[in-house]
Design a protein around this motif. Structure first.
Motif, PDB file in Angstrom:
ATOM      1  N   ALA A 127       0.834  -1.200   0.000  1.00 48.42           N
ATOM      2  CA  ALA A 127       0.000   0.000   0.000  1.00 48.42           C
ATOM      3  C   ALA A 127       0.870   1.251   0.000  1.00 48.42           C
ATOM      4  N   VAL A 130       2.402   1.564  -3.625  1.00 48.45           N
ATOM      5  CA  VAL A 130       1.405   2.038  -4.588  1.00 48.45           C
ATOM      6  C   VAL A 130       1.023   3.483  -4.280  1.00 48.45           C
ATOM      7  N   TYR A 141      -6.348   6.081  -9.882  1.00 50.62           N
ATOM      8  CA  TYR A 141      -7.395   5.064  -9.857  1.00 50.62           C
ATOM      9  C   TYR A 141      -8.738   5.645 -10.262  1.00 50.62           C
ATOM     10  N   PHE A 251      -5.005  -4.078  -5.996  1.00 49.43           N
ATOM     11  CA  PHE A 251      -4.642  -2.801  -6.612  1.00 49.43           C
ATOM     12  C   PHE A 251      -4.658  -2.831  -8.141  1.00 49.43           C
ATOM     13  N   ALA A 269      -6.764   0.590 -12.211  1.00 48.47           N
ATOM     14  CA  ALA A 269      -5.600   1.473 -12.190  1.00 48.47           C
ATOM     15  C   ALA A 269      -5.263   1.968 -13.583  1.00 48.47           C
TER      16      ALA A 269
END
Length: 318
Positions: A127, A130, A141, A251, A269
């Motif tokens: 996390a 990203v 996103y 993700f 994404a």
């Protein structure tokens, strides 16, 4: 006149034959380094035979190739893991003369806590990576990639696939061979050797780069330290599973250059930054941001006093 007795000297101890000194240790068991070599050879033979047998089986039962919920891939990994564990059990019993539990993959007190810690820490690491890429403008996103209920249903098969694939790599790279290498050349040498091999093993992945290979080797160091801290495979397995699952299904990014096998995605994404920042088609494992995050995680794990071997594992290894 009393005569003094001349003491009889013991016959000189005959040196062991050269072959015994090279191959056998003081405990009269095969030295750990030769166990590693033999294990790699026999495991390779067993896995090759299994692959060929499975390919023949698929010709007879083509339904085993079905990829709904990753059925075919999960079946293949289940066989692979079973073969690796059987060969490992044989070596531990015959060459080490110890319990299979020394491998560190049994349900000892604290195994769930270690696995959960691995999932949490790896989820946080991914996390952060990203998040760093997004904050740097390398990606953004657009919300959910599809129906959430479909993700939960189909994603269960992907989660099992990721778990079985991670288990195969942990058994292969942090299992018996690595553990005996620690006995043979020490912790540092074993970590560096196996982690470098872990990085090299991913060179043939799609879109790999020198940076992605270096990052994969760093991930190998993190996973090896996780084993050495706990002497169990649950912490590295939790780390490995969450690493891949959060990168791909959660993700929506490539995992080590692969995309299709890690779908469905939860989030949609859009990646558009330079390769050194985003990892491009290889995924964040080719990003310089992951390099920093992984180094920080290694330092923290190596230094923290809150992670240690459970009493159950300490007792087994005594």
């Amino acid at each position: 006149m009393q005569m003094k007795e001349t003491p009889i000297s013991a016959p000189p101890k005959q040196p062991k034959p050269l072959g015994q000194r090279i191959f056998l240790g003081p405990d009269k068991l095969l030295r750990p380094i030769w166990r590693v070599v033999l294990f790699i050879f026999l495991a390779g033979v067993a896995l090759t035979a299994t692959t060929q047998g499975l390919d023949a089986l698929l010709l007879i039962f083509p339904a085993l190739r079905l990829e709904t919920l990753h059925f075919g891939s999960n079946f293949r990994y289940l066989l692979t893991n079973s073969v690796l564990l059987l060969v490992t059990a044989f070596f531990i019993r015959v060459f080490d003369r110890r319990s299979f539990r020394t491998l560190g993959l049994w349900f000892y007190a604290g195994w769930g806590k270690e696995a959960a810690m691995g999932i949490f820490c790896s989820g946080a690491l991914i996390a952060a990576t990203v998040g760093g890429i997004v904050a740097s403008g390398g990606a953004y996103y657009r919300g959910l990639a599809g129906d959430f209920v479909d993700f939960v249903f189909s994603g269960s098969g992907t989660a099992i696939f990721v778990l079985l694939a991670a288990a195969a790599e942990e058994i292969a790279f942090r299992g018996y061979a690595f553990q005996r290498l620690v006995d043979s050349i020490g912790k540092l040498g074993a970590v560096l050797a196996v982690s470098a091999l872990f990085g090299v093993a991913h060179i043939q992945n799609p879109s790999s780069t020198p940076l992605s290979t270096a990052n994969t080797a760093l991930a190998g160091v993190l996973l090896a330290v996780a084993y050495l801290k706990t002497r169990g495979l649950w912490l590295p397995l939790g780390l490995h599973w969450a690493w891949n699952f959060f990168l791909g299904p959660v993700f929506g990014l490539p995992v080590s250059g692969f995309t299709r096998v890690f779908q469905p995605y939860l989030l949609k994404a859009q990646v558009g930054g330079p390769a050194w920042l985003t990892g491009a088609a290889y995924g964040p494992e080719g990003s310089i941001i992951l390099t920093g995050a992984c180094i920080a995680a290694i330092v923290w794990l190596a230094r923290t006093k809150s992670v240690f071997a459970s009493p159950a594992m300490a007792e087994v290894l005594r």
